[in-house]
Motif scaffolding. Sequence first.
Motif, PDB file in Angstrom:
ATOM      1  N   LYS A 613     -12.633  -9.262 -11.801  1.00  0.00           N
ATOM      2  CA  LYS A 613     -13.804  -8.582 -11.224  1.00  0.00           C
ATOM      3  C   LYS A 613     -13.480  -8.049  -9.824  1.00  0.00           C
ATOM      4  N   LEU A 614     -12.740  -8.867  -9.069  1.00  0.00           N
ATOM      5  CA  LEU A 614     -12.350  -8.418  -7.731  1.00  0.00           C
ATOM      6  C   LEU A 614     -11.368  -7.257  -7.804  1.00  0.00           C
ATOM      7  N   ILE A 615     -10.367  -7.392  -8.676  1.00  0.00           N
ATOM      8  CA  ILE A 615      -9.317  -6.381  -8.759  1.00  0.00           C
ATOM      9  C   ILE A 615      -9.885  -5.021  -9.138  1.00  0.00           C
ATOM     10  N   HIS A 616     -10.836  -5.011 -10.048  1.00  0.00           N
ATOM     11  CA  HIS A 616     -11.368  -3.737 -10.549  1.00  0.00           C
ATOM     12  C   HIS A 616     -12.621  -3.278  -9.799  1.00  0.00           C
ATOM     13  N   SER A 617     -13.035  -4.047  -8.794  1.00  0.00           N
ATOM     14  CA  SER A 617     -14.202  -3.641  -8.025  1.00  0.00           C
ATOM     15  C   SER A 617     -13.864  -2.464  -7.126  1.00  0.00           C
ATOM     16  N   PRO A 618     -14.713  -1.454  -7.089  1.00  0.00           N
ATOM     17  CA  PRO A 618     -14.434  -0.304  -6.200  1.00  0.00           C
ATOM     18  C   PRO A 618     -14.475  -0.696  -4.731  1.00  0.00           C
ATOM     19  N   ARG A 619     -15.046  -1.859  -4.425  1.00  0.00           N
ATOM     20  CA  ARG A 619     -15.124  -2.296  -3.024  1.00  0.00           C
ATOM     21  C   ARG A 619     -13.850  -3.021  -2.562  1.00  0.00           C
ATOM     22  N   THR A 620     -12.974  -3.350  -3.505  1.00  0.00           N
ATOM     23  CA  THR A 620     -11.747  -4.061  -3.141  1.00  0.00           C
ATOM     24  C   THR A 620     -10.757  -3.107  -2.495  1.00  0.00           C
ATOM     25  N   ALA A 621     -10.248  -3.521  -1.340  1.00  0.00           N
ATOM     26  CA  ALA A 621      -9.263  -2.699  -0.628  1.00  0.00           C
ATOM     27  C   ALA A 621      -7.965  -2.644  -1.417  1.00  0.00           C
ATOM     28  N   ARG A 622      -7.173  -1.624  -1.128  1.00  0.00           N
ATOM     29  CA  ARG A 622      -5.856  -1.493  -1.726  1.00  0.00           C
ATOM     30  C   ARG A 622      -4.828  -1.406  -0.597  1.00  0.00           C
ATOM     31  N   THR A 623      -3.608  -1.802  -0.892  1.00  0.00           N
ATOM     32  CA  THR A 623      -2.577  -1.827   0.143  1.00  0.00           C
ATOM     33  C   THR A 623      -1.271  -1.232  -0.369  1.00  0.00           C
ATOM     34  N   SER A 624      -0.573  -0.550   0.527  1.00  0.00           N
ATOM     35  CA  SER A 624       0.754  -0.014   0.217  1.00  0.00           C
ATOM     36  C   SER A 624       1.855  -0.896   0.802  1.00  0.00           C
ATOM     37  N   ALA A 625       1.512  -2.121   1.241  1.00  0.00           N
ATOM     38  CA  ALA A 625       2.456  -2.967   1.969  1.00  0.00           C
ATOM     39  C   ALA A 625       3.561  -3.510   1.064  1.00  0.00           C
ATOM     40  N   LEU A 626       4.802  -3.349   1.489  1.00  0.00           N
ATOM     41  CA  LEU A 626       5.921  -3.912   0.742  1.00  0.00           C
ATOM     42  C   LEU A 626       5.847  -5.433   0.710  1.00  0.00           C
ATOM     43  N   GLY A 627       5.360  -6.040   1.785  1.00  0.00           N
ATOM     44  CA  GLY A 627       5.247  -7.493   1.819  1.00  0.00           C
ATOM     45  C   GLY A 627       4.402  -8.060   0.706  1.00  0.00           C
ATOM     46  N   ARG A 628       3.390  -7.311   0.256  1.00  0.00           N
ATOM     47  CA  ARG A 628       2.516  -7.815  -0.826  1.00  0.00           C
ATOM     48  C   ARG A 628       3.228  -7.737  -2.175  1.00  0.00           C
ATOM     49  N   TRP A 629       4.183  -6.804  -2.352  1.00  0.00           N
ATOM     50  CA  TRP A 629       4.997  -6.794  -3.561  1.00  0.00           C
ATOM     51  C   TRP A 629       5.873  -8.047  -3.599  1.00  0.00           C
ATOM     52  N   PHE A 630       6.423  -8.422  -2.448  1.00  0.00           N
ATOM     53  CA  PHE A 630       7.192  -9.667  -2.371  1.00  0.00           C
ATOM     54  C   PHE A 630       6.313 -10.858  -2.765  1.00  0.00           C
ATOM     55  N   ASP A 631       5.085 -10.894  -2.230  1.00  0.00           N
ATOM     56  CA  ASP A 631       4.183 -12.010  -2.526  1.00  0.00           C
ATOM     57  C   ASP A 631       3.881 -12.087  -4.018  1.00  0.00           C
ATOM     58  N   GLY A 632       3.548 -10.938  -4.615  1.00  0.00           N
ATOM     59  CA  GLY A 632       3.213 -10.924  -6.036  1.00  0.00           C
ATOM     60  C   GLY A 632       4.386 -11.355  -6.897  1.00  0.00           C
ATOM     61  N   ALA A 633       5.592 -10.885  -6.549  1.00  0.00           N
ATOM     62  CA  ALA A 633       6.776 -11.275  -7.309  1.00  0.00           C
ATOM     63  C   ALA A 633       7.038 -12.772  -7.167  1.00  0.00           C
ATOM     64  N   ALA A 634       6.871 -13.317  -5.965  1.00  0.00           N
ATOM     65  CA  ALA A 634       7.089 -14.748  -5.752  1.00  0.00           C
ATOM     66  C   ALA A 634       6.116 -15.582  -6.569  1.00  0.00           C
ATOM     67  N   ALA A 635       4.874 -15.136  -6.684  1.00  0.00           N
ATOM     68  CA  ALA A 635       3.898 -15.867  -7.489  1.00  0.00           C
ATOM     69  C   ALA A 635       4.257 -15.796  -8.972  1.00  0.00           C
ATOM     70  N   ILE A 636       4.599 -14.615  -9.467  1.00  0.00           N
ATOM     71  CA  ILE A 636       4.937 -14.441 -10.883  1.00  0.00           C
ATOM     72  C   ILE A 636       6.185 -15.247 -11.249  1.00  0.00           C
TER      73      ILE A 636
END
Length: 800
Positions: A613-636
Motif C-alpha cells: 500500500k505504501l509502495i503504490h501510494s501516490p503520496r510515497t516519495a521516490r528516490t534516485s539514490a544509489l545508496g538505497r539500491w545498496f540497501d535493497g540488495a543487502a536486504a534481498i
Amino acid sequence: MAREARLVRVNGLVQGVGFRPTVWRIAAALGLAGEVFNDPEGVGIFLEGDPRALDAFPDELRRGKPPLARIDSIDVKPAPVRGVDQFVITPSRAEGAVTTMITPDAATCPECLADIFAPRNRRYRYAFTNCTHCGPRFTITRKLPYDRPQTSMSVFPMCPKCLAEYENPGDRRFHAQPNACPVCGPQLELIRADGTPVSGDPVRETARVIREGGIAAVKGIGGFHLVCDASNAEAVRRLRDRKGRNEKPLAVMCAGVASAKRIAEVNAAEETLLTGTAHPIVLLRKKRAFFDTSAFPGIADELSEIGMMLPYTPLHALLFHALLGEPEGTAWMEEPQDLYLVMTSANPGGEPLVIGNEEAKKRLASIADVILLHNREILIRCDDSVVRSSESGPVWVRRARGVTPEAIRIPEVKGAPDVAATGSYLKNTAAMTRGRELFLTQHIGDLDRVSNCLTLEAALEHIRSLLDVEPGAFASDLHPDFFSGELARKLSDRCQKPLIRIQHHAAHVGAAMAEAGRNERTLGAALDGVGLGSDGNVWGGELLLVGPDGFERFGSLRTLALPGGDRAAREPWRMGAAILAELGLEDARFELLHARRGHLPAIPEMMLREIPKLIHSPRTARTSALGRWFDGAAAILGLVFTMRDEATAAMRLESLAEPHIEEASPLEGGFSIEKGVLSFLPLMRRIVEARLADPSKETAAKLAALFEATLAEGIARWIIEGRERSGIDGPVMLTGGCMLNRVLSSRIPKALRAAGIEPRIPHIVPPGDGGLALGQAHLARLALARGMSSYPFIRDHAGV
C-alpha cells in the motif's frame, strides 16, 4: 662583494613547527645576519650579507624545512642594509591581520618516544613529552599567533631546564609551546567511576584494569577514548552495551606496524598513512587466516576490514609499555606484539566527544570502570580521522585529528567575498574561506541532536576567530529543515550578508572541482544515499554539469519508491520490498524479507502485507539514490533488514562480496540506460531469482560480487554516455559517499580511463558529506563573483 639585504615573507604552516630555529640554522650556515619572527601573517625574515648567500636562501629553506611545516609561498624583496652582524630570533609580533594558521596536532615523534622510554632521561615515562616536531597544536590553542600564553599550557610555567630548552635555538624544543617535564608540566590522575582516586601509578593501574577485563576512559589530545582489551570478548560486549554502540565497528590500536601486519594486510601506502604525522585510523583488509579463527569478536563483525591506528600520544604508548612489562627503549614498538586495544571515541549515544574532566566524570561514569584524567585542558573537540587507501590515493572517511585545520588550497575567484559554509546534516563539517584557502572544521557528526548542533556552531565560530575573518556571505544546503541551513540563515540575518543555498549533489561535485582547481563547467557523478533535489524529490544518483552560473542534470538513476520516507534509510527491508515491487515480484517479499533462519530480526508479517500500500501510494516519495539500491540488495541477500548506522548495509554487502570480487564480471544486460536514466532492475531480477533458488551464504556472496561489478560497469557507461550528450570535455568528478566503496572507486575510474576520460576522486576532503561544505563555499563564491543571489538549477536533461 658589497653586502645586501632582503626582507623575506613565508606563508603556510610555519608556526609551532620549529620553523624559526630552522631559519636560524640555515642563515648561520650561509653566513647571513638578521632576524626571524612570527606574526599573524606567518614568518618574517630580515637577511643581510653576501648576495650569493641571499639568493641561495629560499631554495635552502624549501629543502630544509621542518617535518611538520608546509611552505605555500616565499616572497623576497630588497631591503635597506642595517649593518647587523649576527642572526637572532626575535619575539612574536601580534599586530596585523591574521594570514597564518595553526598546524594540526601531530603524533609523538621518534625522538620524543626515545626520551620517554630511556630510564635515565628526565622525561622517562612522562605522558606530556613533545617537541617542535610533535604534540598538540590545534586542540590546545585559543587564538593566534601560536604562542604559549594563547594555549592551555599557559598555566604551567616552565622550570629552568625546560626554559633553557625553549630558549635555545639549537634545541629540538626551541619554542615548542607545550614543552614540559614532570617537574613543571601537566600530571595524570586515575579515578574510579564513582570519583574516588586510585592510589599508585596512574598508567600502571589503568593497565591493570584493562588487563583484568575492565574498561578505561583515557584523556587524549582531542578528547577521551574508551579503552579495553580487543581480544577480551566480554569486555568488548560490555563496552558496546554501555556505550550503546551496536553496529558500528570499533577502532583498534596496536604497538606498531609489525603488530598491525599480524592481523591485517598492510601495503606501502597504508603503512605511510599509519606512520605519518596524523596517525589516523586506517581501514585495512583483515587477514582471513587470522579472523577465520573468530578472533576479536564484536570488533568489526561481518566486515572484511578493520580500522587500526598506532599510538599517537605519549600516554597511548605508555599504556602499551605498561601492558608489555615496561621494556627499555623503543625496539618493542617495531616488533610484532600480541596486544590490541579498542580505542573508541568517548561519546555515549552519538553525543559530542567528551573533552573535560568534570564532563567525563558525569558522562562516562556509567561506561568506564576507571577514568584516566590529566590537568591540561582540551580546548577543541577533535575526533580521530579515518582514511582508506585507494589505487589513486587516500580517501578520507572522516577528516579530523591530525589533519584539521590544515588549509585546503582552492581556485582563485576574483571578486568573491570570503564565505562561511555550514555543511550537511549527516557527518557534518563546516568551512570558512580566506582568500585562496579554505579551512574545514573537524568532524562534527550527525545533526540529529542539540549537543551536536551546538558543537557545530562553536566549531565554526572558533575557526572564524582563529582566522580573524568576517565572512562576506554564507552558504548552506538546499534542505529547509536542516539545522546547518538554519544556522546559516541566522548568521546571514545577523551579519546582513547574502545566503546562497546550494543543492546537495551540486555541492558534492563542487567540492571535487575545488580540490581539482576548477572554476569552469565540469561534469560530475554524485553518488550517495540522500539529498534534497532541486525538483523537491530525493536525489542521490546524479550526473551533473556544474558551472559558475548554475548546474544541469544529464543523468539520474531510475527512481525507487521510498516506503516510509526517512525510515527506509534505516530499514533496508523497505527498499528490498520496493525493488521487488518494481520487478512485479511482490509475493517474494515473504520468502526473502521474512527472517525464518534466526540470524536477522524478524519483520512482522503484518508489515510485509501492508508495505505494498505504501509502495503504490501516490503520496510515497521516490528516490534516485544509489545508496538505497545498496540497501535493497543487502536486504534481498539476507544481510541486514534494519540498521542504526546508515552505512551498515553497504559495508556488509561490500565485505560479503570481497572474496569473490576479483573474478566477478558484470552481468551482461544487467543494466539499461535510456535518455540518461540508469536502471539496475535487470540485475536485481537475476539476484532475486538466484536467491530464491539457492539461499546459501556462498551464493549470496557471489551475488554480492555480481551486484558490485555490474554497478561499477553500469555507472561507468552511464557517465560516458552522459558526457557525450553534454558535449563537455575535461575530467569527470566522481564523488558522494558511495565512492568510499572499494569496487566503485577502483573499477569506475579504470573504465573511464580506458575511454580516454580523466576521473577525479577527492583525496583531501571526504567524498561524502564530510566534504560538502567545501563544495558549498566554492560554488557560492562562483555565484557571488557574478553578482548572483542564488545558485540555480538550470535544466534537467535526464529522461527528456
